[in-house]
Design a protein around this motif. Structure first.
Motif, PDB file in Angstrom:
ATOM      1  N   VAL A 197       0.835  -1.201   0.000  1.00 29.86           N
ATOM      2  CA  VAL A 197       0.000   0.000   0.000  1.00 29.86           C
ATOM      3  C   VAL A 197       0.870   1.251   0.000  1.00 29.86           C
ATOM      4  O   VAL A 197       0.639   2.202  -0.753  1.00 29.86           O
TER       5      VAL A 197
ATOM      6  N   SER B 192      -1.744   2.937  -3.011  1.00 31.15           N
ATOM      7  CA  SER B 192      -3.083   2.464  -3.381  1.00 31.15           C
ATOM      8  C   SER B 192      -3.553   1.413  -2.387  1.00 31.15           C
ATOM      9  O   SER B 192      -2.768   0.564  -1.960  1.00 31.15           O
ATOM     10  N   VAL B 193      -4.844   1.489  -2.023  1.00 33.98           N
ATOM     11  CA  VAL B 193      -5.406   0.511  -1.076  1.00 33.98           C
ATOM     12  C   VAL B 193      -6.176  -0.581  -1.811  1.00 33.98           C
ATOM     13  O   VAL B 193      -7.008  -1.272  -1.233  1.00 33.98           O
TER      14      VAL B 193
ATOM     15  N   GLN C 120      -3.582  -0.528   9.533  1.00 40.09           N
ATOM     16  CA  GLN C 120      -4.220  -0.710   8.228  1.00 40.09           C
ATOM     17  C   GLN C 120      -5.268   0.367   7.975  1.00 40.09           C
ATOM     18  O   GLN C 120      -5.363   0.910   6.867  1.00 40.09           O
TER      19      GLN C 120
ATOM     20  N   TYR D 150      -5.312   3.189   5.140  1.00 40.03           N
ATOM     21  CA  TYR D 150      -6.467   3.327   4.251  1.00 40.03           C
ATOM     22  C   TYR D 150      -6.910   4.780   4.180  1.00 40.03           C
ATOM     23  O   TYR D 150      -7.223   5.302   3.098  1.00 40.03           O
TER      24      TYR D 150
ATOM     25  N   TYR E  39      -4.397   6.724   1.982  1.00 36.44           N
ATOM     26  CA  TYR E  39      -4.250   6.420   0.558  1.00 36.44           C
ATOM     27  C   TYR E  39      -5.555   6.083  -0.163  1.00 36.44           C
ATOM     28  O   TYR E  39      -5.525   5.764  -1.354  1.00 36.44           O
TER      29      TYR E  39
ATOM     30  N   LYS F 176      -7.221   5.337  -4.688  1.00 40.01           N
ATOM     31  CA  LYS F 176      -7.775   4.085  -5.208  1.00 40.01           C
ATOM     32  C   LYS F 176      -8.526   4.293  -6.520  1.00 40.01           C
ATOM     33  O   LYS F 176      -8.355   3.569  -7.485  1.00 40.01           O
TER      34      LYS F 176
END
Length: 249
Positions: free
Chosen positions: A155, A160-161, A206, A210, A213, A217
């Motif tokens: 990531v 990018s997630v 995490q 998220y 980032y 997405k």
């Protein structure tokens, strides 16, 4: 006022529900395998590891090893059943090389039997048994946490997630918090606490990633659609003890 025992049971039941969802999370992967009649590039490694993990947590929660841990036994028994179903499906649709999964399971069964016999015959009293089995459970859990770290690194690298689903990360975090709370309520359980506090921190990281980032997405997906390319890898999931999830790319 609610007693500690009732509060612990309520938290444990909630933990069981969340963990059940996490153990069920690889189901779409195996539905895909059944539908395509092929395991494709999916690997059985995380599921094989989870079998041993769940088996030791079930053993840990038995009254003659660590009393008052019935909810640890229930969820890991369910997880063990799920993993055997997943591995059975994998075995049916794998090539001859992939069917070595049966050999690994036999090795795990022998290893588990040896540890169980040593624990029951050489160690007397639940305190000593809890120490040995609990330490082994925590070692296996920490090893399982290596997989999600690779996803987090991906990531950060790709910004990018795409390969780190939000709801899975949230469920991981809530699951870790729930079982950490369970471990802190009397009777205190150090070994459940160690594993799941690490899991809660992992889930929190995490979620932070998220949040950092997630805006990237959509752009990444659009770029891929415009170029006519597909993602390089798929996420492979397998729940670990107490519902923790190992992720492979």
């Amino acid at each position: 006022m609610v007693s500690a025992a009732i509060a612990r049971d309520v938290v444990g039941v909630i933990g069981n529900v969340i963990s059940f969802g996490l153990f069920f999370s690889p189901a779409p992967t195996f539905y895909r395998i059944i539908k395509r009649k092929s395991v494709e590039e999916f690997k059985p490694d995380p599921y094989i590891a989870t079998v041993l993990n769940c088996a030791f947590w079930v053993f840990y929660g038995l009254p003659f090893v660590h009393p008052h841990s019935i909810l640890v036994v229930t969820i890991n028994s369910i997880g063990l059943a799920f993993e055997f179903v997943y591995l059975t499906i994998f075995y049916i649709y794998a090539t001859n090389k992939g069917r070595k999964v049966a050999i690994y399971l036999v090795i795990e069964a022998i290893f588990f039997a040896v540890i169980a016999l040593i624990t029951l015959l050489a160690l007397h009293g639940t305190r000593k048994r809890s120490l040995v089995v609990g330490v082994l459970c925590d070692i296996f859990n920490v090893m399982m946490y290596v997989s999600p770290l690779t996803i987090m690194a991906k990531v950060i690298k790709t910004k990018s997630v795409e390969f780190m689903p939000f709801w899975l990360s949230l469920a991981n975090f809530l699951n870790g918090v729930c079982w950490t709370t369970y471990a802190l309520i009397h009777p205190f359980d150090l070994y459940v606490l160690i594993s799941n506090s690490i899991g809660a921190v992992s889930g929190l990281i995490q979620l932070v990633l998220y949040a950092c980032y997630c805006s990237c997405k959509g752009d990444k997906n659009n770029d891929e659609s415009g170029n006519g390319t597909k993602p390089e890898a798929a996420v492979q999931l397998s729940a670990t003890s107490n519902g923790r999830v190992a992720v492979q790319v």
